[in-house]
Design an enzyme around this catalytic site. Structure first.
Site, short mmCIF file in Angstrom:
data_model
loop_
_atom_site.label_atom_id
_atom_site.label_comp_id
_atom_site.label_asym_id
_atom_site.label_seq_id
_atom_site.Cartn_x
_atom_site.Cartn_y
_atom_site.Cartn_z
N ASP A 64 0.92 -1.10 -0.04
CA ASP A 64 -0.10 0.06 -0.03
C ASP A 64 0.95 1.49 0.01
O ASP A 64 2.16 1.00 0.44
CB ASP A 64 -0.64 0.05 1.40
CG ASP A 64 -1.58 1.21 1.44
OD1 ASP A 64 -2.39 1.75 0.61
OD2 ASP A 64 -1.46 1.84 2.38
N ASP A 76 0.05 5.14 0.72
CA ASP A 76 -0.38 6.15 1.69
C ASP A 76 -0.26 5.35 3.05
O ASP A 76 -1.10 4.60 3.54
CB ASP A 76 -1.49 6.92 1.50
CG ASP A 76 -1.89 7.77 2.56
OD1 ASP A 76 -1.04 8.51 3.46
OD2 ASP A 76 -3.15 7.98 2.79
N ARG A 121 -11.51 8.11 -3.51
CA ARG A 121 -11.89 9.53 -3.37
C ARG A 121 -13.60 9.90 -3.19
O ARG A 121 -13.74 10.40 -2.15
CB ARG A 121 -11.35 10.32 -4.54
CG ARG A 121 -11.28 11.80 -4.30
CD ARG A 121 -10.76 12.46 -5.56
NE ARG A 121 -9.51 11.89 -5.81
CZ ARG A 121 -8.68 12.09 -7.03
NH1 ARG A 121 -9.40 12.89 -8.01
NH2 ARG A 121 -7.77 11.59 -7.39
N SER A 176 -5.11 5.38 -4.62
CA SER A 176 -5.01 6.74 -5.07
C SER A 176 -4.75 6.71 -6.53
O SER A 176 -4.00 6.17 -7.07
CB SER A 176 -3.69 7.14 -4.24
OG SER A 176 -3.74 8.73 -4.71
N ASP A 183 -1.90 -0.38 5.92
CA ASP A 183 -2.07 0.30 7.22
C ASP A 183 -3.52 0.51 7.55
O ASP A 183 -3.87 0.62 8.57
CB ASP A 183 -1.50 1.77 7.26
CG ASP A 183 -2.25 2.43 6.21
OD1 ASP A 183 -2.31 2.29 5.19
OD2 ASP A 183 -2.50 3.61 6.83
#
Ligand code: B16
Ligand code: MG
Length: 212
Positions: free
Chosen positions: A10, A12, A50, A117, A171
């Site tokens: 991952d 971010d 988003r 993202s 995370d």
């Protein structure tokens, strides 16, 4: 014989930390329309796409928004977010992450990104990893966001590695669930580790070297 051939990271919250930039951008957007937003709500946006994030942000709004209004609000947030990302540099890549990636490479693992993202390629370029990974699967090549496994399944396909031979590092609880639904084991740090969502719940990213 070893259990894994590839590690899918991952972005971010694992490779770098853009959550503070997400927070500032969502906060500015929410303030501009008089909607309450705080860090606790921001925490719920980890790994979430988003538009799904926007729906969470708008839970506190009075009234409803048309699709066109929602698109404009998401764009407003993303423009702010991108101006903050533009400040990132290779200094935002920690020695720990850099050394862990290099050691995994030395041990012969294939390395990929699996991020929700759409800004993943830009972020990777900013921190000096634009050409580093063997595959990048991100918000631009998926139609369903984590906890759907699509982003990790696509990463495994790009690597030509069977899902069961990929270890995912995450995370977010939604990311660990996505890995499991895709038939992959998850090694977690941060929030997801504290929640016990992984097959391995680690204190920091370098601890992955103990299991590989
Ligand atoms: P964008 P990851 C995720 O990245 C973020 O954790 C999440 O907060 C964000 O909403 C999502 O990307 C979409 O980001 O607006 O840049 O397309 O953790 O999956 O690397
Ligand atoms: Mg994350």
């Amino acid at each position: 014989m070893r259990e894994f051939d590839a590690v899918i990271f991952d972005l971010d919250g694992v490779i770098c930390y853009t959550d503070e930039y997400h927070y500032q951008a969502w906060k500015t957007m929410a303030d501009s329309i008089g909607v309450y937003f705080d860090r606790e709500i921001n925490n719920r946006l980890r790994g979430v796409s988003r538009m799904a994030s926007l729906d969470i942000v708008l839970e506190k709004a009075n009234g409803t928004f048309s699709q066109a209004e929602k698109k404009a609000l998401a764009e407003q947030k993303n423009e702010l977010y991108k101006t903050l990302l533009a400040r990132m540099s290779p200094a935002d890549l920690s020695d720990e992450v850099k050394d862990t990636l290099e050691e995994l490479r030395r041990r012969g693992y294939r390395l990929a990104i699996g991020s929700s993202s759409k800004n993943a390629p830009f972020i990777l370029r900013q921190i000096g990893l634009g050409d580093y990974f063997d595959a990048v699967s991100d918000g631009n090549n998926i139609t369903r966001s984590k906890p759907d496994p699509e982003v990790f399944e696509k990463a495994a396909q790009m690597l030509c590695v069977a899902p069961g031979r990929c270890l995912v590092m995450e995370d977010a609880v939604s990311g660990a669930e996505a890995a499991h639904r895709g038939g992959m084991k998850a090694a977690c740090v941060g929030d997801a580790s504290r929640a016990g969502a992984g097959d391995y719940n680690l204190k920091s990213i370098k601890d992955v070297l103990e299991i590989l």
